[in-house]
Design an enzyme around this catalytic site. Structure first.
Site, PDB file in Angstrom:
ATOM      1  N   SER A   1      -9.640  -5.697  60.681  1.00  0.00           N
ATOM      2  CA  SER A   1     -10.876  -6.102  61.353  1.00  0.00           C
ATOM      3  C   SER A   1     -11.265  -7.531  61.010  1.00  0.00           C
ATOM      4  O   SER A   1     -10.858  -8.084  59.983  1.00  0.00           O
ATOM      5  CB  SER A   1     -12.023  -5.163  60.950  1.00  0.00           C
ATOM      6  OG  SER A   1     -11.814  -3.894  61.480  1.00  0.00           O
TER       7      SER A   1
ATOM      8  N   GLU B   1     -26.917   3.403  87.985  1.00  0.00           N
ATOM      9  CA  GLU B   1     -27.558   3.590  86.686  1.00  0.00           C
ATOM     10  C   GLU B   1     -27.713   2.234  85.995  1.00  0.00           C
ATOM     11  O   GLU B   1     -27.039   1.253  86.349  1.00  0.00           O
ATOM     12  CB  GLU B   1     -26.724   4.530  85.811  1.00  0.00           C
ATOM     13  CG  GLU B   1     -26.770   5.977  86.277  1.00  0.00           C
ATOM     14  CD  GLU B   1     -28.090   6.646  85.930  1.00  0.00           C
ATOM     15  OE1 GLU B   1     -29.007   6.581  86.779  1.00  0.00           O
ATOM     16  OE2 GLU B   1     -28.210   7.230  84.845  1.00  0.00           O
TER      17      GLU B   1
ATOM     18  N   LYS C   1     -20.124   4.792  55.751  1.00  0.00           N
ATOM     19  CA  LYS C   1     -20.809   3.847  56.655  1.00  0.00           C
ATOM     20  C   LYS C   1     -20.736   4.379  58.091  1.00  0.00           C
ATOM     21  O   LYS C   1     -21.737   4.373  58.828  1.00  0.00           O
ATOM     22  CB  LYS C   1     -20.141   2.478  56.551  1.00  0.00           C
ATOM     23  CG  LYS C   1     -20.846   1.376  57.317  1.00  0.00           C
ATOM     24  CD  LYS C   1     -20.072   0.071  57.232  1.00  0.00           C
ATOM     25  CE  LYS C   1     -20.757  -0.994  58.057  1.00  0.00           C
ATOM     26  NZ  LYS C   1     -19.850  -2.058  58.477  1.00  0.00           N
ATOM     27  N   ASP C   2     -19.542   4.830  58.479  1.00  0.00           N
ATOM     28  CA  ASP C   2     -19.376   5.366  59.833  1.00  0.00           C
ATOM     29  C   ASP C   2     -20.178   6.655  60.014  1.00  0.00           C
ATOM     30  O   ASP C   2     -20.771   6.898  61.066  1.00  0.00           O
ATOM     31  CB  ASP C   2     -17.887   5.638  60.122  1.00  0.00           C
ATOM     32  CG  ASP C   2     -17.110   4.358  60.383  1.00  0.00           C
ATOM     33  OD1 ASP C   2     -15.865   4.418  60.464  1.00  0.00           O
ATOM     34  OD2 ASP C   2     -17.742   3.292  60.505  1.00  0.00           O
TER      35      ASP C   2
ATOM     36  N   HIS D   1      -5.055  -2.271  64.100  1.00  0.00           N
ATOM     37  CA  HIS D   1      -4.548  -2.019  62.744  1.00  0.00           C
ATOM     38  C   HIS D   1      -3.382  -2.929  62.380  1.00  0.00           C
ATOM     39  O   HIS D   1      -2.963  -2.968  61.237  1.00  0.00           O
ATOM     40  CB  HIS D   1      -4.190  -0.540  62.594  1.00  0.00           C
ATOM     41  CG  HIS D   1      -5.402   0.341  62.563  1.00  0.00           C
ATOM     42  ND1 HIS D   1      -5.340   1.707  62.628  1.00  0.00           N
ATOM     43  CD2 HIS D   1      -6.716   0.044  62.513  1.00  0.00           C
ATOM     44  CE1 HIS D   1      -6.573   2.212  62.601  1.00  0.00           C
ATOM     45  NE2 HIS D   1      -7.417   1.220  62.526  1.00  0.00           N
TER      46      HIS D   1
END
Lengths: 347, 110
Positions: free
Chosen positions: A178, A244, A200-201, A174
Site C-alpha cells: 500500500s 440515484e 483497524k479494519d 500485493h
C-alpha cells in the site's frame, strides 16, 4: 490513516450485497406482471424481508460512498501511480456502476422503468448500429419483459464478475504494497497485518455496519425516489426522471452537453478520465500531503462534484443549465489541465 | 535606485520561498525536501549511490516521519527542519543518473 479503510470496506459491501441479494433472489420474480408485487411480498410477508431489502438498497449507497472515498484517497495521495491496481479499480468502478444500474431496474417501479429507458436509449447514439444495439439490449422494441429478465440475470452475474475483478485488483496491490499519507517509501517500516490492520479494519466494519443498519432501520427511504413506490407504467412518464444520488454527477455532465452523442461521450469520459491521471502526473512528489496549491485544486474538484450532483437532480432550466456546463468544463479542466499545471508549478 | 530593486525582489522571492516551504508541511515531520521525492527508477538509482551516512540519515528521517504520521502527530516546533538547514543532498546524484541515462540513449542511437 482512516481513509485506507475503504478498500476493505468495499470488500465488506460486496459480501453484504451478495448475501442480501441472494436472499432477495429467493423470493423475487423477474417478470413485469409479478416483479413489483414480489418486492412488496418480500417487504410484507417474508421473515425480515423488509430488513434484507433495506440493507440491499442502502448497501448500494454505502458501496458508492466507499468507492468514491477510495478513489478520492487514490487521487489525493497519488496511489494511482500503482497503474495496474488503479486501472483495474477503474474497471471495477464501471462494473459496479453497471451492476447498480441494472439492479435499479429490477424492482420495476416508475423510476426503475423510466431510468432504464432513458439510459438504454443513450446507446442509440452509436453510429450506424445504434438503434439495432438498443433493441438488442432491450430484447424487444421497448423496455419490457425481455429487458427485465436479462437485467436481473446481469445483476446477479455482474456481482460475481466484480468479485473476480476484486481478486485481480488485490493481486496487483500485493505486488507493491500500500501507499501511505507521506507518499514515501515504507519498505523499511513494515508491521504485521495482525493485529494492527485486522483490528483497524474490524473497527471500520463495525462503524460501516452500524451506519448501514441505522439507515436501513431508521430512515430507509432517505436517499430513495418516491416514484419507485408506483409500479412501472410505460403510459405515464414521471415529471422528473433522475437516477440515484451516486449517478447524479454523471447525469449532470450528460445533460450539460446539448448533443446526444456528445452527452454520452461526456458521461463515459467522466469515468475514463481516471485512467489518464497517472500519465498526467507531473509533480516530483507522489501525493498532495506536502503540496498546498494542488490541495486547493483537489478540494475544488470535490466541491465541483457536489455541485454537479446537485445539478443532476435539478430540472433542465435556467440557471441550472449554465451552472452544470461550467461545472462540467471545470471537472475535465481540473483533471486534464489544472492539476498537472499545479504539479509542475510546485516542482 | 535601480541597483536596490533586484535586491528587494530577491528578498521578496526568498521570503515567498520560505513561506511556501513552511506551508508544504514536510518539515514538521522532520523531513527534508529530497526525502519526499517520488521514487522512480532514476531516484532509486540515485538513492543507491548515496554515501552510507547520508542514506542512514534519510532512512531515519523517513521512518520517524512514518511513525509520526501513523500516530497523527508532528515533531515539537524546535525540531522542525528549517528552510536554511534543508539542502538538496540527493540532487547531485540524481543529476548524475539522468546525465548517464541520456548519454546511454545518445550512444544507443548511433
Amino acid at each position: 490513516s482512516g481513509v485506507w479503510n475503504f478498500g476493505s470496506l468495499l470488500g465488506l459491501c460486496l459480501i453484504t450485497q451478495i448475501l442480501t441479494g441472494v436472499f432477495l433472489g429467493m423470493d423475487y420474480t423477474s417478470d413485469i406482471s409479478t416483479g413489483f408485487s414480489s418486492v412488496t411480498h418480500i417487504w410484507r410477508d417474508v421473515n425480515y424481508g423488509w430488513l434484507i431489502r433495506n440493507l440491499h438498497g442502502n448497501g448500494a449507497s454505502f458501496f458508492f460512498i466507499c468507492i468514491y472515498m477510495d478513489i478520492g484517497r487514490g487521487l489525493y495521495y497519488g496511489s494511482y501511480l500503482y497503474k495496474e491496481t488503479w486501472n483495474i479499480g477503474v474497471v471495477l468502478l464501471l462494473l459496479v456502476m453497471m451492476t447498480a444500474f441494472v439492479g435499479y431496474v429490477v424492482p420495476w417501479g416508475q423510476m426503475s422503468f423510466w431510468g432504464g429507458t432513458v439510459i438504454t436509449n443513450l446507446l442509440s447514439g452509436v453510429p450506424y448500429m445504434g438503434n439495432t444495439l438498443v433493441q438488442w439490449i432491450w430484447g424487444g422494441f421497448s423496455v419490457d419483459n425481455g429487458t427485465l429478465t436479462r437485467f436481473f440475470g446481469f445483476h446477479f452475474l455482474l456481482a460475481f464478475v466484480i468479485g473476480g475483478g476484486t481478486v485481480v485488483h488485490l493481486l496487483f496491490l500485493h505486488e507493491t504494497g500500500s501507499n501511505n499519507p507521506g507518499g514515501v517509501n515504507s519498505d523499511g517500516d513494515k508491521i504485521s497485518f495482525h493485529p494492527y490492520f485486522s483490528y483497524k479494519d474490524l473497527l471500520g466494519f463495525v462503524i460501516m455496519l452500524l451506519g448501514l443498519t441505522s439507515l436501513g432501520v431508521f430512515s430507509p427511504n432517505l436517499v430513495g425516489d418516491p416514484e419507485n413506490f408506483t409500479p412501472g407504467n410505460p403510459l405515464v412518464t414521471p415529471p422528473h426522471i433522475q437516477p440515484e444520488w451516486y449517478f447524479l454527477f454523471g447525469y449532470g455532465i450528460l445533460r450539460s452537453i446539448p448533443n446526444k452523442v456528445g452527452g454520452v461521450l461526456g458521461l463515459l469520459f467522466s469515468i475514463l478520465v481516471l485512467m489518464v491521471v497517472a500519465i498526467l502526473h507531473t509533480s516530483k512528489q507522489r501525493g498532495l500531503t506536502f503540496r498546498p496549491v494542488t490541495q486547493f485544486l483537489f478540494w475544488t474538484l470535490v466541491g465541483d462534484m457536489i455541485i454537479l450532483t446537485w445539478i443532476g437532480g435539478m430540472p433542465v432550466e435556467h440557471p441550472y443549465i449554465i451552472i452544470g456546463q461550467i461545472g462540467s468544463v471545470l471537472y475535465f479542466g481540473l483533471f486534464l489541465v489544472l492539476v498537472p499545471l499545479g504539479g509542475w508549478v510546485e516542482n | 535606485m535601480a541597483s536596490r530593486a533586484p535586491a528587494a525582489t530577491g528578498r521578496l522571492l526568498v521570503g515567498f520561498r520560505k513561506w511556501y516551504y513552511n506551508a508544504c508541511g514536510f518539515n514538521k515531520f522532520g523531513l527534508m525536501r529530497d526525502d519526499t521525492i517520488m521514487e522512480d527508477s532514476d531516484v532509486k538509482e540515485a538513492i543507491r549511490r548515496l554515501p552510507e551516512p547520508v542514506y542512514n540519515d534519510r532512512m531515519f528521517r523517513i521512518k520517524r516521519a512514518l511513525d509520526l504520521s501513523m500516530k497523527q502527530q508532528v515533531l515539537p516546533k524546535d525540531q522542525w527542519t528549517k528552510f536554511e538547514e534543508d539542502f538538496p543532498y540527493l540532487e547531485p546524484y540524481l543529476e548524475e543518473v539522468i546525465r548517464e541515462k541520456k548519454e546511454k540513449e545518445e550512444w544507443a542511437k548511433k
